[in-house]
Design a protein around this motif. Structure first.
Motif, mmCIF file in Angstrom:
data_model
loop_
_atom_site.group_PDB
_atom_site.id
_atom_site.type_symbol
_atom_site.label_atom_id
_atom_site.label_comp_id
_atom_site.label_asym_id
_atom_site.label_seq_id
_atom_site.Cartn_x
_atom_site.Cartn_y
_atom_site.Cartn_z
ATOM 1 N N THR A 28 55.238 12.519 80.985
ATOM 2 C CA THR A 28 54.813 13.906 81.092
ATOM 3 C C THR A 28 54.461 14.194 82.540
ATOM 4 O OG1 THR A 28 53.902 13.827 78.853
ATOM 5 C CG2 THR A 28 53.161 15.615 80.258
ATOM 6 N N LEU A 30 52.911 17.182 85.292
ATOM 7 C CA LEU A 30 52.172 18.425 85.452
ATOM 8 C C LEU A 30 52.870 19.212 86.555
ATOM 9 C CD1 LEU A 30 49.699 20.097 84.645
ATOM 10 C CD2 LEU A 30 48.460 18.958 86.476
ATOM 11 N N HIS A 69 56.602 32.349 75.833
ATOM 12 C CA HIS A 69 55.225 31.982 76.159
ATOM 13 C C HIS A 69 54.357 33.200 76.435
ATOM 14 C CE1 HIS A 69 56.803 27.939 76.322
ATOM 15 N NE2 HIS A 69 57.791 28.426 77.037
ATOM 16 N N ARG A 83 51.365 29.456 86.806
ATOM 17 C CA ARG A 83 50.576 28.707 85.825
ATOM 18 C C ARG A 83 50.901 27.226 85.928
ATOM 19 N NH1 ARG A 83 49.310 31.987 81.209
ATOM 20 N NH2 ARG A 83 48.181 30.131 80.543
ATOM 21 N N LYS A 84 50.191 26.408 85.180
ATOM 22 C CA LYS A 84 50.443 24.965 85.098
ATOM 23 C C LYS A 84 50.949 24.654 83.693
ATOM 24 C CE LYS A 84 48.513 23.657 89.072
ATOM 25 N NZ LYS A 84 49.113 22.946 90.125
ATOM 26 N N ALA A 85 51.818 23.656 83.612
ATOM 27 C CA ALA A 85 52.335 23.223 82.314
ATOM 28 C C ALA A 85 52.582 21.722 82.347
ATOM 29 C CB ALA A 85 53.633 23.956 81.970
ATOM 30 N N GLU A 86 52.423 21.114 81.181
ATOM 31 C CA GLU A 86 52.833 19.720 81.005
ATOM 32 C C GLU A 86 54.257 19.772 80.483
ATOM 33 O OE1 GLU A 86 50.118 17.965 78.236
ATOM 34 O OE2 GLU A 86 48.529 17.781 79.732
ATOM 35 N N LYS A 102 54.344 22.405 77.443
ATOM 36 C CA LYS A 102 53.031 22.858 76.967
ATOM 37 C C LYS A 102 52.359 23.609 78.091
ATOM 38 C CE LYS A 102 48.541 21.305 75.331
ATOM 39 N NZ LYS A 102 47.658 20.150 75.140
ATOM 40 N N LEU A 103 52.225 24.920 77.914
ATOM 41 C CA LEU A 103 51.566 25.766 78.894
ATOM 42 C C LEU A 103 50.055 25.524 78.813
ATOM 43 C CD1 LEU A 103 51.901 28.036 80.993
ATOM 44 C CD2 LEU A 103 51.633 29.672 79.104
ATOM 45 N N LEU A 104 49.449 25.265 79.957
ATOM 46 C CA LEU A 104 48.011 24.987 79.986
ATOM 47 C C LEU A 104 47.245 26.286 80.172
ATOM 48 C CD1 LEU A 104 48.019 21.774 82.189
ATOM 49 C CD2 LEU A 104 48.042 21.957 79.706
ATOM 50 N N PRO A 105 46.042 26.363 79.586
ATOM 51 C CA PRO A 105 45.245 27.588 79.739
ATOM 52 C C PRO A 105 44.787 27.768 81.183
ATOM 53 C CG PRO A 105 43.996 25.900 78.564
ATOM 54 C CD PRO A 105 45.382 25.354 78.772
ATOM 55 N N LYS A 107 42.253 28.348 84.138
ATOM 56 C CA LYS A 107 40.860 27.982 84.367
ATOM 57 C C LYS A 107 40.108 29.243 84.783
ATOM 58 C CE LYS A 107 41.761 23.258 85.686
ATOM 59 N NZ LYS A 107 41.648 22.234 86.714
#
Length: 108
Positions: A28, A30, A69, A83-86, A102-105, A107
């Motif tokens: 995975t 980031l 998304h 944005r950030k995603a895994e 997987k889109l990260l929320p 901050k």
């Protein structure tokens, strides 16, 4: 004779088991993710398309789309924010082929 045959069988089985190494699991990563045109300055094509930035280089994505998304033009959407995603995938040619995303929320 049985002892020799048994010993030979053990040796052959031992070599066979050693030769079969387990397959490496995909890693995975980031990454930064956004609209390639609006946020990453990619002008290869018109319109809005999902892109990832890996090690400073941007790639359009195959395997998931911008609108999968949420609203791309919302305040936190891909056309308005990076944005950030895994992700799991690989670069093929000049595109990133994703098999997990997987889109990260954001901050706060």
């Amino acid at each position: 004779m049985k002892t020799i045959l048994f010993t030979l069988c053990l040796i052959v089985c031992s070599f066979t088991m050693q030769a079969q190494e387990p397959k490496a699991q995909p890693k995975t990563q980031l990454v930064e993710v956004s609209c390639g045109q609006c946020q990453f300055g990619m002008n290869d094509k018109k319109g809005c398309d999902l892109a990832v930035r890996i090690d400073g280089k941007s790639y359009f994505v195959d395997g998931t789309k911008l609108d999968d998304h949420g609203d791309a033009h919302a305040e936190d959407g891909f056309c308005s924010a990076v944005r950030k995603a895994e992700v799991i995938g690989e670069i093929k040619g000049n595109r990133f082929v994703v098999t997990y995303f997987k889109l990260l929320p954001l901050k706060k």
